[in-house]
Design a protein around this motif. Structure first.
Motif, PDB file in Angstrom:
ATOM      1  N   VAL A 287      -1.942  61.851  56.272  1.00  0.00           N
ATOM      2  CA  VAL A 287      -3.107  62.383  56.977  1.00  0.00           C
ATOM      3  C   VAL A 287      -3.588  61.394  58.028  1.00  0.00           C
ATOM      4  O   VAL A 287      -3.952  61.769  59.156  1.00  0.00           O
ATOM      5  CB  VAL A 287      -4.229  62.708  55.971  1.00  0.00           C
ATOM      6  CG1 VAL A 287      -5.498  63.134  56.694  1.00  0.00           C
ATOM      7  CG2 VAL A 287      -3.775  63.788  55.003  1.00  0.00           C
ATOM      8  N   GLU A 288      -3.588  60.125  57.666  1.00  0.00           N
ATOM      9  CA  GLU A 288      -4.044  59.090  58.597  1.00  0.00           C
ATOM     10  C   GLU A 288      -3.149  59.037  59.830  1.00  0.00           C
ATOM     11  O   GLU A 288      -3.637  58.875  60.967  1.00  0.00           O
ATOM     12  CB  GLU A 288      -4.048  57.746  57.876  1.00  0.00           C
ATOM     13  CG  GLU A 288      -4.741  56.639  58.644  1.00  0.00           C
ATOM     14  CD  GLU A 288      -4.786  55.363  57.838  1.00  0.00           C
ATOM     15  OE1 GLU A 288      -5.757  54.617  57.965  1.00  0.00           O
ATOM     16  OE2 GLU A 288      -3.822  55.108  57.087  1.00  0.00           O
ATOM     17  N   ARG A 289      -1.843  59.206  59.618  1.00  0.00           N
ATOM     18  CA  ARG A 289      -0.908  59.196  60.756  1.00  0.00           C
ATOM     19  C   ARG A 289      -1.148  60.392  61.676  1.00  0.00           C
ATOM     20  O   ARG A 289      -1.121  60.261  62.904  1.00  0.00           O
ATOM     21  CB  ARG A 289       0.521  59.206  60.224  1.00  0.00           C
ATOM     22  CG  ARG A 289       1.588  59.227  61.295  1.00  0.00           C
ATOM     23  CD  ARG A 289       2.971  59.197  60.672  1.00  0.00           C
ATOM     24  NE  ARG A 289       3.136  60.249  59.693  1.00  0.00           N
ATOM     25  CZ  ARG A 289       3.433  61.519  60.010  1.00  0.00           C
ATOM     26  NH1 ARG A 289       3.577  61.875  61.278  1.00  0.00           N
ATOM     27  NH2 ARG A 289       3.579  62.430  59.059  1.00  0.00           N
ATOM     28  N   GLN A 290      -1.405  61.563  61.094  1.00  0.00           N
ATOM     29  CA  GLN A 290      -1.649  62.753  61.903  1.00  0.00           C
ATOM     30  C   GLN A 290      -2.930  62.626  62.720  1.00  0.00           C
ATOM     31  O   GLN A 290      -3.013  63.092  63.865  1.00  0.00           O
ATOM     32  CB  GLN A 290      -1.750  63.991  61.000  1.00  0.00           C
ATOM     33  CG  GLN A 290      -0.456  64.379  60.313  1.00  0.00           C
ATOM     34  CD  GLN A 290      -0.618  65.651  59.508  1.00  0.00           C
ATOM     35  OE1 GLN A 290      -1.024  66.681  60.046  1.00  0.00           O
ATOM     36  NE2 GLN A 290      -0.296  65.577  58.225  1.00  0.00           N
ATOM     37  N   SER A 291      -3.938  62.031  62.130  1.00  0.00           N
ATOM     38  CA  SER A 291      -5.242  61.936  62.801  1.00  0.00           C
ATOM     39  C   SER A 291      -5.350  60.731  63.727  1.00  0.00           C
ATOM     40  O   SER A 291      -6.381  60.549  64.370  1.00  0.00           O
ATOM     41  CB  SER A 291      -6.353  61.876  61.751  1.00  0.00           C
ATOM     42  OG  SER A 291      -6.198  60.723  60.940  1.00  0.00           O
ATOM     43  N   GLN A 292      -4.294  59.905  63.786  1.00  0.00           N
ATOM     44  CA  GLN A 292      -4.380  58.690  64.582  1.00  0.00           C
ATOM     45  C   GLN A 292      -4.551  59.017  66.065  1.00  0.00           C
ATOM     46  O   GLN A 292      -5.369  58.421  66.758  1.00  0.00           O
ATOM     47  CB  GLN A 292      -3.124  57.831  64.380  1.00  0.00           C
ATOM     48  CG  GLN A 292      -3.175  56.485  65.088  1.00  0.00           C
ATOM     49  CD  GLN A 292      -4.291  55.611  64.565  1.00  0.00           C
ATOM     50  OE1 GLN A 292      -4.430  55.445  63.367  1.00  0.00           O
ATOM     51  NE2 GLN A 292      -5.105  55.065  65.453  1.00  0.00           N
TER      52      GLN A 292
ATOM     53  N   LYS B 201      -9.950  66.521  63.630  1.00  0.00           N
ATOM     54  CA  LYS B 201      -9.566  65.409  62.745  1.00  0.00           C
ATOM     55  C   LYS B 201      -9.963  65.679  61.301  1.00  0.00           C
ATOM     56  O   LYS B 201      -9.214  65.398  60.360  1.00  0.00           O
ATOM     57  CB  LYS B 201     -10.225  64.118  63.229  1.00  0.00           C
ATOM     58  CG  LYS B 201      -9.885  62.915  62.369  1.00  0.00           C
ATOM     59  CD  LYS B 201     -10.628  61.678  62.826  1.00  0.00           C
ATOM     60  CE  LYS B 201     -10.328  60.496  61.905  1.00  0.00           C
ATOM     61  NZ  LYS B 201     -11.090  59.286  62.294  1.00  0.00           N
ATOM     62  N   ALA B 202     -11.149  66.251  61.104  1.00  0.00           N
ATOM     63  CA  ALA B 202     -11.616  66.535  59.751  1.00  0.00           C
ATOM     64  C   ALA B 202     -10.783  67.609  59.075  1.00  0.00           C
ATOM     65  O   ALA B 202     -10.725  67.683  57.847  1.00  0.00           O
ATOM     66  CB  ALA B 202     -13.083  66.965  59.788  1.00  0.00           C
ATOM     67  N   GLY B 203     -10.105  68.413  59.856  1.00  0.00           N
ATOM     68  CA  GLY B 203      -9.323  69.505  59.280  1.00  0.00           C
ATOM     69  C   GLY B 203      -7.898  69.146  58.953  1.00  0.00           C
ATOM     70  O   GLY B 203      -7.145  70.003  58.459  1.00  0.00           O
ATOM     71  N   PHE B 204      -7.478  67.907  59.206  1.00  0.00           N
ATOM     72  CA  PHE B 204      -6.093  67.518  58.910  1.00  0.00           C
ATOM     73  C   PHE B 204      -5.866  67.441  57.405  1.00  0.00           C
ATOM     74  O   PHE B 204      -6.681  66.898  56.662  1.00  0.00           O
ATOM     75  CB  PHE B 204      -5.757  66.178  59.543  1.00  0.00           C
ATOM     76  CG  PHE B 204      -5.482  66.244  61.013  1.00  0.00           C
ATOM     77  CD1 PHE B 204      -4.587  67.163  61.529  1.00  0.00           C
ATOM     78  CD2 PHE B 204      -6.137  65.395  61.891  1.00  0.00           C
ATOM     79  CE1 PHE B 204      -4.328  67.216  62.888  1.00  0.00           C
ATOM     80  CE2 PHE B 204      -5.887  65.450  63.246  1.00  0.00           C
ATOM     81  CZ  PHE B 204      -4.985  66.374  63.751  1.00  0.00           C
ATOM     82  N   ILE B 205      -4.757  67.957  56.933  1.00  0.00           N
ATOM     83  CA  ILE B 205      -4.315  67.817  55.543  1.00  0.00           C
ATOM     84  C   ILE B 205      -2.863  67.342  55.558  1.00  0.00           C
ATOM     85  O   ILE B 205      -2.162  67.480  56.558  1.00  0.00           O
ATOM     86  CB  ILE B 205      -4.442  69.131  54.759  1.00  0.00           C
ATOM     87  CG1 ILE B 205      -3.572  70.219  55.401  1.00  0.00           C
ATOM     88  CG2 ILE B 205      -5.886  69.561  54.638  1.00  0.00           C
ATOM     89  CD1 ILE B 205      -3.510  71.497  54.586  1.00  0.00           C
ATOM     90  N   SER B 206      -2.426  66.766  54.420  1.00  0.00           N
ATOM     91  CA  SER B 206      -1.066  66.259  54.355  1.00  0.00           C
ATOM     92  C   SER B 206      -0.061  67.403  54.401  1.00  0.00           C
ATOM     93  O   SER B 206      -0.288  68.485  53.847  1.00  0.00           O
ATOM     94  CB  SER B 206      -0.875  65.446  53.061  1.00  0.00           C
ATOM     95  OG  SER B 206       0.456  65.044  52.925  1.00  0.00           O
TER      96      SER B 206
END
Length: 607
Positions: free
Chosen positions: A47-52, A259-264
Motif C-alpha cells: 500500500v505504501e508503494r502504491q501511495s508513494q 491515497k486514502a482509498g489505496f488497498i493492497s
C-alpha cells in the motif's frame, strides 16, 4: 540476520503468483507471530508503494501552496494600498470582469502550473538525483497535461527506471544488461531536459501572448480611466493567484482522497498456523543417535579406563609382581557405612562379614606365631589412606575377643590416629615415654573391649625418628612383653618416612597393608625393595577394602586353591568412609566364607 537464516520464502505457483512464507525455530508460537508480522509488513509496504507517487504530488502541491499563498497576500495588500491611495472603492471592480478576460486568465493559470512543475523537474534533472527520487518526481508530473512530446519522454524515462529496478532484483550493477539500461536512462534524461527547455520556452511565449491579449482587452474597456485600469491590473494579478491557489487546493483534496482509498493488491490465502508435527526434532532419529553415542562413549570410556587403570584390585595383582612368594595373611572387606576415623568394629558387630574376615586373619596368625611367648605384630603400608590403622585396631580387637591380652602402640608420631579410634586423650603417650616424662603405667589406657589396651602417640615431637631409634623404645617393648600376649604397633607409612623400619625389623610378625582400588602396582616394587634390603622374609600381606559387589575375583596359587571374594571398606589416611557393616545377603556370605576357608587352607599347606 538471525531471523533471515530461519526464514523461507517459496514460489508455490508462478502463474497464480502465489508464495509461501515459513519460519522454523524452537518456539512454535513465536514462529507463527513472526510469519504474521512479515505478512502484515508486506501488505503495508504494498500500500505504501502504491501511495508513494500520490504522496509526492501532495508534497509538491504543498510547496506550491506556500509560495502562492505568499504571492496572494502581496497581491491583496497591493490592491488595498492602491485603493486607499487613490480613494477608490470596491464598486469599481464589480463589473470589471468580462467573460473573455476570465477565459484568458484560466488558460494563463494552467500554463503557470505547468511552468512551475517543469521547473521543478528540470532542476532535479540538473542536480543528478538518485533513481528513486527521480522516479518519485516523474510520478508527480506524469498526471499533468503537458505536450505530447514531453509526456512521452517522461513516460519512457519512467519505464526505463522501473525496468532497471526490476532487473536489480536478480542482477548486480556490473551486469551488462543493467549497464545498458543505465546508459539508456542517462540518454533519456538528457533528451527530456532538452524537451522540457523547449516546452518551457513555448509556455513562456504563450504566457506573454496571453498577457498582451488581456492588456488589449482591458485597454479597450477602460481606455480613459487610468486609475481604474491600474486597479484592474492589480485585481487581475490577484485573481490569477487566487484561482491558482484554489486549483491547487482542489487537486490536493483529490489526491488525498485517492491515497486514502489505496488497498493492497495481494491477498492472504491462509493465515499462519502451527504445524501438528514439528519439523524438528525427530524423536526416532535423536534416540538412535543418542543410543549410538552412548554405546560408543561407553566403549571408549571402558577402553580408556582399562588402559589408564593403574591400581591394585586383587591378590593376584600383588602376587604376580612379588619377587618372592610372601605370605597372604588375609583380605578385609569394604565397609559401606561412613566413619570419620578408624574405629574398633569387630566387638560391636561380631556377626558381620568384616568380623569374619578378621577372625580369618587371627587364625592365620596362629599358624605362624609361637603361642608360648609374647609376640610383636608391626603393621605398615606404603602411603597414607591404605587403612593400616583400621586393620591394626581391629586385629587387636579380634585377638582380645579370643581372650588374648593385647596392647596397641601408636608409633605414627607425626600423624597419630589411635587416640581418635578410641576417642581418647593424647596428652600422654609414646613420645612422653621415650623422653622419660611419664611412666609406662600412666600412658596405658583401657578400651571398652576387655583385654584390649592402648598407648597413644602423645604430643608430636620435633625428632620422631631419633626417639623411635633410642634405647628407651626397646625397654618399653620388653616391659610390655611381660604383661601382654600381643604388642601391636601402628607404624607410619613406610613409603613416606622411615620411622617404621625399626619396629618392622623387631617384629615377630610384620604386616604390609595394600588397599584394593587405591594402592598402585609400584607399591609392590617398594615392598620388594624393602624385603630385599632388610631381609624381611616373615613379612605378610593384607589386602584391604575389597569390594565383593563389584564382581568376583579369583586367585590361584601354585598350591592349587582358589576363591572369590568381595565387600570391603574405603577411607583415607587419618579418616575413614563407608566401612562395610553387617550383610545378610546369602550369596555374599557364602562367597566370603569360601574366601576365608581358602586362605586358611593356603596357610595350612604352606606351614
Amino acid at each position: 540476520n538471525t531471523v533471515q537464516k530461519k526464514l523461507s520464502i517459496d514460489i508455490l505457483n508462478a502463474n497464480a503468483k502465489t508464495i509461501r512464507i515459513s519460519y522454523t525455530e524452537k518456539n512454535p508460537l513465536r514462529a507463527k507471530d513472526l510469519v504474521q508480522k512479515i505478512v502484515d509488513e508486506y501488505l503495508y509496504s504494498d500500500v505504501e508503494r502504491q501511495s508513494q507517487s500520490t504522496q509526492n504530488i501532495i508534497d509538491f502541491i504543498d510547496e506550491q501552496l506556500a509560495v502562492i499563498q505568499s504571492e496572494l497576500s502581496l497581491a491583496e495588500s497591493s490592491i488595498v494600498d492602491y485603493q486607499k491611495k487613490n480613494k477608490l472603492n470596491d464598486d469599481v471592480l464589480l463589473n470589471f470582469k468580462s467573460k473573455r478576460i476570465e477565459a484568458i486568465e484560466n488558460e494563463f493559470i494552467e500554463l503557470e502550473i505547468q511552468e512551475k512543475t517543469l521547473q521543478k523537474v528540470f532542476q532535479k534533472l540538473k542536480e543528478g538525483v538518485s533513481v528513486e527520487e527521480l522516479l518519485n518526481i516523474l510520478s508527480v508530473v506524469s498526471d499533468l497535461n503537458f505536450g505530447s512530446i514531453v509526456q512521452k519522454e517522461i513516460q519512457t524515462l519512467q519505464d526505463l527506471i522501473i525496468q532497471k529496478k526490476e532487473l536489480l532484483y536478480t542482477q548486480k550493477n556490473e551486469n551488462e544488461s543493467v549497464k545498458f539500461i543505465e546508459n539508456s536512462i542517462q540518454i533519456q534524461k538528457k533528451l527530456l531536459e532538452k524537451n522540457i527547455e523547449s516546452y518551457m520556452e513555448l509556455i513562456s511565449s504563450k504566457k506573454k501572448d496571453l498577457g498582451q491579449k488581456i492588456a488589449k482587452v482591458e485597454q479597450k474597456l477602460y481606455a480613459s480611466k487610468d486609475k481604474e485600469m491600474e486597479l484592474a491590473r492589480l485585481a487581475r494579478i490577484h485573481s490569477i493567484k487566487e484561482k491558482f491557489y484554489t486549483q491547487l487546493l482542489e487537486n490536493k483534496t483529490i489526491y488525498a482522497i485517492a491515497k486514502a482509498g489505496f488497498i493492497s493488491e495481494n491477498i492472504i490465502l491462509q493465515k499462519p498456523v502451527i504445524p501438528v508435527i514439528p519439523k524438528t526434532p525427530k524423536p526416532l532419529l535423536i534416540y538412535s543417535i543418542c543410543g549410538i553415542l552412548a554405546f560408543v562413549s561407553s566403549v571408549l570410556l571402558f577402553v580408556v579406563s582399562f588402559l589408564l587403570n593403574n591400581k591394585i584390585y586383587t591378590i593376584n595383582d600383588i602376587v604376580k609382581r612379588l619377587n618372592k612368594q610372601q605370605g597372604i595373611l588375609g583380605l578385609v572387606p569394604f565397609y559401606h557405612k561412613h566413619l570419620e576415623y578408624s574405629t574398633l568394629l569387630v566387638n560391636t558387630q561380631p556377626k558381620s562379614i568384616l568380623a569374619e574376615s578378621f577372625r580369618s586373619i587371627r587364625s592365620n596368625l596362629e599358624f605362624d606365631i609361637d603361642q608360648t611367648s609374647s609376640k610383636i605384630i608391626s603393621i605398615t603400608s606404603t602411603i597414607s589412606g591404605e587403612g593400616k590403622t583400621f586393620v591394626a585396631v581391629n586385629i587387636a580387637g579380634i585377638l582380645a575377643l579370643a581372650g588374648k591380652r593385647v596392647v596397641i602402640l601408636d608409633l605414627d608420631l607425626r600423624k597419630p590416629k589411635i587416640h581418635l579410634a578410641f576417642n581418647a586423650q593424647n596428652a600422654l603417650g609414646v613420645s612422653t615415654l621415650l623422653v622419660g616424662k611419664a611412666k609406662l603405667e600412666e600412658a596405658i589406657q583401657k578400651s571398652q573391649q576387655e583385654n584390649l589396651h592402648y598407648i597413644t602417640a602423645g604430643p608430636v615431637p620435633p625428632n620422631p625418628s631419633e626417639l623411635i631409634l633410642s634405647k628407651n623404645m626397646r625397654v618399653i617393648l620388653d616391659d610390655l612383653k611381660k604383661t601382654y600376649d600381643y604388642i601391636l604397633i601402628d607404624n607410619p607409612p613406610i613409603g613416606l618416612v622411615t620411622d617404621g623400619m625399626t619396629s618392622i625389623s623387631l617384629a615377630d610378625y610384620p604386616i604390609y597393608v595394600f588397599r584394593s582400588g587405591y594402592s598402585k602396582p609400584i607399591f609392590v616394587e617398594n615392598l620388594n625393595r624393602l624385603v630385599k634390603d632388610n631381609k624381611l622374609n616373615k613379612l605378610s600381606i593384607i589386602l584391604n577394602g575389597v569390594d565383593l559387589k563389584s564382581g568376583v575375583y579369583a586367585y590361584e596359587s601354585k598350591y592349587g586353591y582358589g576363591y572369590g571374594y568381595g565387600y570391603g571398606y574405603g577411607y583415607g589416611y587419618g579418616g575413614y568412609n563407608n566401612y562395610y557393616a553387617d550383610d545378610t545377603d546369602a550369596y555374599s556370605k557364602k562367597n566370603t566364607q569360601s574366601m576365608l576357608t581358602a586362605v586358611l587352607n593356603y596357610f595350612k599347606s604352606k606351614r
